[in-house]
Every structure is written in C-alpha cells, then in structure tokens.
Write a protein that holds these residues in place. Structure first.
Motif, short mmCIF file in Angstrom:
data_model
loop_
_atom_site.label_atom_id
_atom_site.label_comp_id
_atom_site.label_asym_id
_atom_site.label_seq_id
_atom_site.Cartn_x
_atom_site.Cartn_y
_atom_site.Cartn_z
N SER A 103 0.94 -1.34 0.06
CA SER A 103 0.04 0.04 -0.05
C SER A 103 0.76 1.23 0.05
O SER A 103 2.12 1.25 0.19
N GLY A 104 0.19 2.48 -0.17
CA GLY A 104 0.76 3.65 0.10
C GLY A 104 1.18 3.96 1.56
O GLY A 104 0.70 3.24 2.43
N LYS A 105 1.61 5.37 1.93
CA LYS A 105 1.90 5.50 3.20
C LYS A 105 0.53 5.66 4.06
O LYS A 105 0.54 5.48 5.34
N GLU A 106 -0.65 5.95 3.23
CA GLU A 106 -1.79 5.99 4.11
C GLU A 106 -2.25 4.79 4.66
O GLU A 106 -3.13 4.62 5.69
N GLY A 107 -1.79 3.72 4.25
CA GLY A 107 -2.00 2.20 4.89
C GLY A 107 -1.16 1.82 5.79
O GLY A 107 -1.15 0.76 6.37
N ALA A 108 -0.13 2.81 6.42
CA ALA A 108 0.68 2.45 7.29
C ALA A 108 -0.03 1.89 8.79
O ALA A 108 0.80 1.26 9.48
N ALA A 109 -1.31 2.28 8.92
CA ALA A 109 -1.77 2.08 10.23
C ALA A 109 -2.12 0.64 10.21
O ALA A 109 -2.43 0.13 11.16
N ASN A 110 -2.03 -0.02 9.03
CA ASN A 110 -2.39 -1.40 9.00
C ASN A 110 -1.19 -2.46 9.58
O ASN A 110 -1.13 -3.63 9.68
#
Length: 425
Positions: free
Chosen positions: A417-424
């Motif tokens: 994913s992109g950085k916005e998916g780092a919460a995963n």
C-alpha cells in the motif's frame, strides 16, 4: 486428440490433423529442471536466437525472410511449469493447401532448422555485442515488473511463502543472475537444448500425419536423451513462521494478496473437484468473493481467486483502499468458511460448471491453446480428451466441494500500500 510418435529417446512428436484451421501451428518445447541460473541463461539465449542466426544475422534480414513466407510467425518464448523451465519455439504458417502455386511449409521447416541448429557463432561463441544487448533486454523485462504493482505484489508473496522454490522463481530468472551469465554458459545451454533436454514437438493443422513425420526426420536429426528429467511434483517447502507482511510504496490503491495451501495438486485424483471449488470461491464474477467482497460490500475494486495447481496453492487477490485491509481479510475469510460449511447454492455450482466448460471449449478455437492444454494434461493421461474432462466436472457434487474446501488453509497475507495504509502494520 493428438497422435504421438517417438523421434528419439526423450524426443516426441504430437500431431493433431484437423480441418479446423487454415494455418499450421508448430511448437517445440524443451524442458529442464527449473533453477534461477538456468532460467536466466535460457531467457537470454531465447532472445539471442530470436534475433540472429548464421543465415540471417540481423533482425531485419530475419523479418524479411518471414515476410517472404507469406507473413509466417516464428518466435522463441520461455515459461515455467511446476519445477521445470520450458524453452519454446513457436511457428505459424499458411498451409500449402490454401496457396495456388507455391509451397512454403517445407521452407518454414527449413527456417525452423536454421534458427535451432545454426546459431550465429564466431569461433564457437556468440557475438559479445549481441549477448550484451540481449542481457540488457531481459533485465529491462524483469525490472518492468516493479512498475506493475499487482505482479510485484504476487512475486513478493511467492518469495515469502516459497523462498528458493520453483514457485517463486520466474521464467526470466533474476537481474543478478542475468548479469553473471557468460558467453560459454549460453553456448553450453544451446548444446543442452540439442542433446539433453526433453523435447516435445506439436503440430496442429490440416496436415498428413505421415508427411509431417517425414518432414521432421528430413529436417532434424535428434539425439537420444540419456538423462531422465524428473517429474514436476512434491517440491519441498521451507517453513516461514511469519503470516503477514505489509510493505509500503509510493502508490494509492492497496494490493491485498492472500495465499492458501492445499494438498490437492494437478496430479491428484481430486484435481477436477478443486477446480470447481476455486471457481465457486472466487474464480468468476458469480463467485462468493466477487459477489460479497466487491459487489455487496463494495470493499474492493477487484477481487478474485486463482488455483495454481502445480504448486497446490490458491491465491486471493483484491485491490482495496489502504485502510480496509483488516476488514477485507475478515470478509474473505468468511467466504472460505461458508464454503467449508457447505453453503453452496445450486446456482453457484451449475454456473461454475458452465463457466469452466465454456472456458475449455473456447480455448479449443485456438490451435495454440490446443497445444498448451494437451502439453499440460498429457502428463495426467496421454489419451486425454476434453470430453473426458468435462465429464469429470459434470459429476462433482456439493458434498465433494465442501470436503475440498476443508483442505484449504490460509498460509500468508501480503499487503502492498501507500503511506496512508501504514496504520495496518
């Protein structure tokens, strides 16, 4: 479907005479055990033989010769099948029966002989400038995978679940292995093609079988193969204790790739049942994953499953928003659990049988597809017919599919994913 003849030990000719096509399709398939080094050498060798030989040393001269033969098609290709690497030479030519005054099939056989037997060697070596050029071409082909995020994510999944295994080795090898190839290795591999590799030759078209046998014998002198190629089954797996990997790149849409293992492979008696099981799980637009993950919950841009039968693996691929990874995995898990609980409708079963049947029948409209299908299924039964296989699917029951689903175990989740998916993480 095909008539089979042995031209030498380890060299077989398969001919399918049919009035279905006005052209004649010919395919040579050389087979060796798959390793990174061999795949890399063979990928570069295919490029070298494609664009230069003793009689037509430049691509321009070779293309002009093909044009003179009424636009005959001739190309090399490399693929893999299970734990084997397949080096192919494919050709398609107009049938002499449809030309008024000329006969070109013999000339195409002569050209096939040239590209196989007469490489462009100087003092026993390939031209270094051509080797350098074709190595760069194959490296560019390998690196193009990084621009295709779906291919990249699938390769990263395979590298994590089957490291150092045929499942994760690509038919082009690796950049590092390509760079290390020497001229001598290419020459030796070409010699192996001619003398050691198992070779299957296919001819499909409106042909006289006896004439094709005579043409093969007059244009080629095949050596007996003395080394037996091992059957492509039971590749040992390395244990990976990690079950999840999230990687981040500069991208927007998340790529969710899930691997499942099953003891059922292409060589299993239950293989036709597993084909239907995957079809109901996610193989088609009416399948559980597509209908529930994409259509009903609108959680994915695309969502499907595929069955890699030679490795006993099922893959689920979904394009999702980066913040939906956990929810998407949970919803996909629910679809497999439903299948394992026997939640299978008559519509799902009948549509899946119909779709698989149509896919196989439609493939038979292509001579090339006929060759590819028989090349694979003859490993199960040399007398393979499409009708026999359709009959196997016809009698599969819901209960058999439920039992097959129970053999499927989730093995690994890979998320790109992109950085916005780092919460995963």
């Amino acid at each position: 479907m095909f008539q089979q003849f042995e031209l030498a030990r380890g060299v077989k000719l398969f001919v399918r005479p049919t009035e279905q096509f006005k052209t004649i399709n010919i395919s040579f398939k050389w087979k060796q055990p798959l390793t990174v080094e061999k795949a890399s050498i063979r990928a570069v060798l295919a490029n070298i033989l494609q664009f230069s030989n003793e009689v037509y040393p430049t691509n321009v001269a070779f293309r002009k010769r093909l044009d003179d033969l009424y636009g005959a098609v001739l190309y090399f290709d490399t693929t893999k099948k299970g734990s084997h690497h397949i080096f192919s030479l494919n050709a398609e030519t107009v049938n002499d029966a449809y030309l008024s005054n000329e006969k070109i099939v013999d000339e195409v056989f002569s050209l096939l002989h040239t590209v196989i037997i007469k490489p462009n060697l100087v003092n026993g070596k390939f031209d270094d400038s051509i080797v350098k050029r074709e190595k760069e071409q194959v490296i560019e082909r390998i690196q193009s995978m990084y621009d295709d995020k779906t291919r990249y994510a699938q390769q990263r999944l395979l590298e994590n679940i089957r490291p150092n295994n045929a499942a994760s080795i690509t038919s082009n090898g690796t950049v590092e292995a390509i760079k290390a190839i020497t001229n001598d290795q290419l020459v030796n591999m070409h010699h192996d093609l001619l003398t050691k590799d198992d070779l299957s030759i296919y001819v499909v078209g409106d042909v006289n079988v006896q004439e094709i046998k005579e043409k093969m014998k007059s244009h080629f002198s095949f050596a007996d193969r003395t080394e037996k190629i091992e059957k492509a089954v039971d590749v040992p797996n390395e244990t990976n204790n990690n079950k999840f990997l999230h990687e981040i790149q500069d991208m927007k849409q998340g790529k969710l790739h899930i691997a499942y293992q099953t003891p059922i492979t292409f060589f299993s008696e239950e293989f036709p049942v597993m084909q239907l099981t995957n079809g109901i799980l996610g193989g088609f637009s009416h399948s559980k994953i597509f209908m529930n993950v994409r259509e009903k919950e609108s959680m994915a841009y695309y969502a499907s499953s595929s069955y890699s039968s030679l490795y006993g693996l099922i893959f689920v691929l979904a394009g999702i928003d980066s913040n939906l990874q956990e929810k998407a995995v949970a919803l996909i898990d629910e679809q497999l659990k439903a299948l394992q609980a026997g939640d299978i409708s008559d519509l799902e079963l009948n549509q899946t049988k119909s779709m698989l049947t149509n896919q196989l029948k439609e493939a038979l409209d292509s001579a090339r597809a006929q060759i590819e299908i028989y090349d694979q299924y003859k490993e199960l039964n040399p007398s393979f017919t499409v009708e026999d296989w359709l009959e196997k699917w016809k009698h599969v029951t819901k209960e058999q599919i439920q039992q097959m689903a129970l053999t499927i175990e989730k093995e690994f989740v890979y998320f790109l994913s992109g950085k916005e998916g780092a919460a995963n993480e």
